[in-house]
Design a protein around this motif. Structure first.
Motif, PDB file in Angstrom:
ATOM      1  N   LYS A   1       9.584  -1.377 -13.937  1.00  0.00           N
ATOM      2  CA  LYS A   1       9.218  -0.932 -12.590  1.00  0.00           C
ATOM      3  C   LYS A   1       7.702  -1.001 -12.450  1.00  0.00           C
ATOM      4  CE  LYS A   1       9.726   2.836  -9.345  1.00  0.00           C
ATOM      5  NZ  LYS A   1      10.126   4.226  -9.130  1.00  0.00           N
ATOM      6  N   THR A   2       7.226  -1.541 -11.334  1.00  0.00           N
ATOM      7  CA  THR A   2       5.797  -1.603 -11.060  1.00  0.00           C
ATOM      8  C   THR A   2       5.380  -0.304 -10.399  1.00  0.00           C
ATOM      9  OG1 THR A   2       5.933  -3.989 -10.743  1.00  0.00           O
ATOM     10  CG2 THR A   2       3.980  -2.901  -9.909  1.00  0.00           C
ATOM     11  N   MET A   3       4.431   0.390 -11.024  1.00  0.00           N
ATOM     12  CA  MET A   3       3.947   1.669 -10.502  1.00  0.00           C
ATOM     13  C   MET A   3       2.626   1.459  -9.761  1.00  0.00           C
ATOM     14  SD  MET A   3       6.285   3.765 -11.352  1.00  0.00           S
ATOM     15  CE  MET A   3       5.605   5.387 -11.155  1.00  0.00           C
ATOM     16  N   PRO A   4       2.288   2.379  -8.862  1.00  0.00           N
ATOM     17  CA  PRO A   4       1.035   2.248  -8.101  1.00  0.00           C
ATOM     18  C   PRO A   4      -0.195   2.431  -8.982  1.00  0.00           C
ATOM     19  CG  PRO A   4       2.536   3.805  -7.043  1.00  0.00           C
ATOM     20  CD  PRO A   4       3.108   3.483  -8.377  1.00  0.00           C
ATOM     21  N   ILE A   5      -1.300   1.848  -8.528  1.00  0.00           N
ATOM     22  CA  ILE A   5      -2.588   1.959  -9.207  1.00  0.00           C
ATOM     23  C   ILE A   5      -3.608   2.333  -8.137  1.00  0.00           C
ATOM     24  CG2 ILE A   5      -3.083  -0.500  -8.948  1.00  0.00           C
ATOM     25  CD1 ILE A   5      -4.461  -0.441 -11.651  1.00  0.00           C
ATOM     26  N   HIS A   6      -4.624   3.086  -8.517  1.00  0.00           N
ATOM     27  CA  HIS A   6      -5.632   3.504  -7.548  1.00  0.00           C
ATOM     28  C   HIS A   6      -6.482   2.302  -7.135  1.00  0.00           C
ATOM     29  CE1 HIS A   6      -8.874   5.857  -5.699  1.00  0.00           C
ATOM     30  NE2 HIS A   6      -7.959   6.808  -5.587  1.00  0.00           N
TER      31      HIS A   6
ATOM     32  N   ARG B   1       0.880  -1.170   0.000  1.00  0.00           N
ATOM     33  CA  ARG B   1       0.000   0.000   0.000  1.00  0.00           C
ATOM     34  C   ARG B   1       0.917   1.218   0.000  1.00  0.00           C
ATOM     35  NH1 ARG B   1      -5.389  -0.561   0.518  1.00  0.00           N
ATOM     36  NH2 ARG B   1      -5.485   1.665   0.766  1.00  0.00           N
ATOM     37  N   VAL B   2       0.816   2.054  -1.028  1.00  0.00           N
ATOM     38  CA  VAL B   2       1.684   3.224  -1.147  1.00  0.00           C
ATOM     39  C   VAL B   2       1.192   4.336  -0.223  1.00  0.00           C
ATOM     40  CG1 VAL B   2       2.606   4.936  -2.731  1.00  0.00           C
ATOM     41  CG2 VAL B   2       2.255   2.600  -3.503  1.00  0.00           C
ATOM     42  N   ASP B   3      -0.102   4.625  -0.280  1.00  0.00           N
ATOM     43  CA  ASP B   3      -0.732   5.574   0.633  1.00  0.00           C
ATOM     44  C   ASP B   3      -2.170   5.118   0.857  1.00  0.00           C
ATOM     45  OD1 ASP B   3      -2.178   6.421  -1.640  1.00  0.00           O
ATOM     46  OD2 ASP B   3      -0.825   8.091  -2.022  1.00  0.00           O
TER      47      ASP B   3
END
Length: 105
Positions: free
Chosen positions: A60-65, A27-29
């Motif tokens: 690179k794996t980026m965050p998703i909502h 969980r990023v945020d």
């Protein structure tokens, strides 16, 4: 209580990775998560001799909502919504909305 947590298996509902399944790695945020194998981008990295990293193009794996994913229900084989149920002893547990059965962590 977060409805989607680290370690949950999810299905992507929208975007270029629609239909892909993966495990939540972090969980990023409060609103964003990273899912294994989803939203992977090419990142150009400079070499850094102090850290011992070589340069080049890396994945690179980026965050998703989190609103763009739904939890995977293994019993039905489909995506499902998550609800919160209050037990008799006062504990809160996550449940599948379709069946009402508890989500095993």
């Amino acid at each position: 209580m977060n409805k989607i947590r680290k370690g949950d298996q999810v299905i992507v509902l929208t975007g270029r990775d629609k239909g892909k399944r993966g495990v939540v790695t972090a969980r990023v945020d409060a609103d964003h998560i990273t899912v294994e194998g989803v939203n992977v981008v090419k990142k150009h990295v400079r070499p850094n001799p102090m850290k011992g990293t070589t340069g080049g193009i890396v994945d690179k794996t980026m965050p998703i909502h989190q609103s763009n994913v739904a939890i995977y229900n293994a019993a039905t084989g489909k995506a499902d919504r998550v609800g919160v149920k209050l037990l008799a002893d006062g504990k809160k547990v996550r449940v599948y909305k379709s069946s009402g059965e508890e989500i095993k962590a």
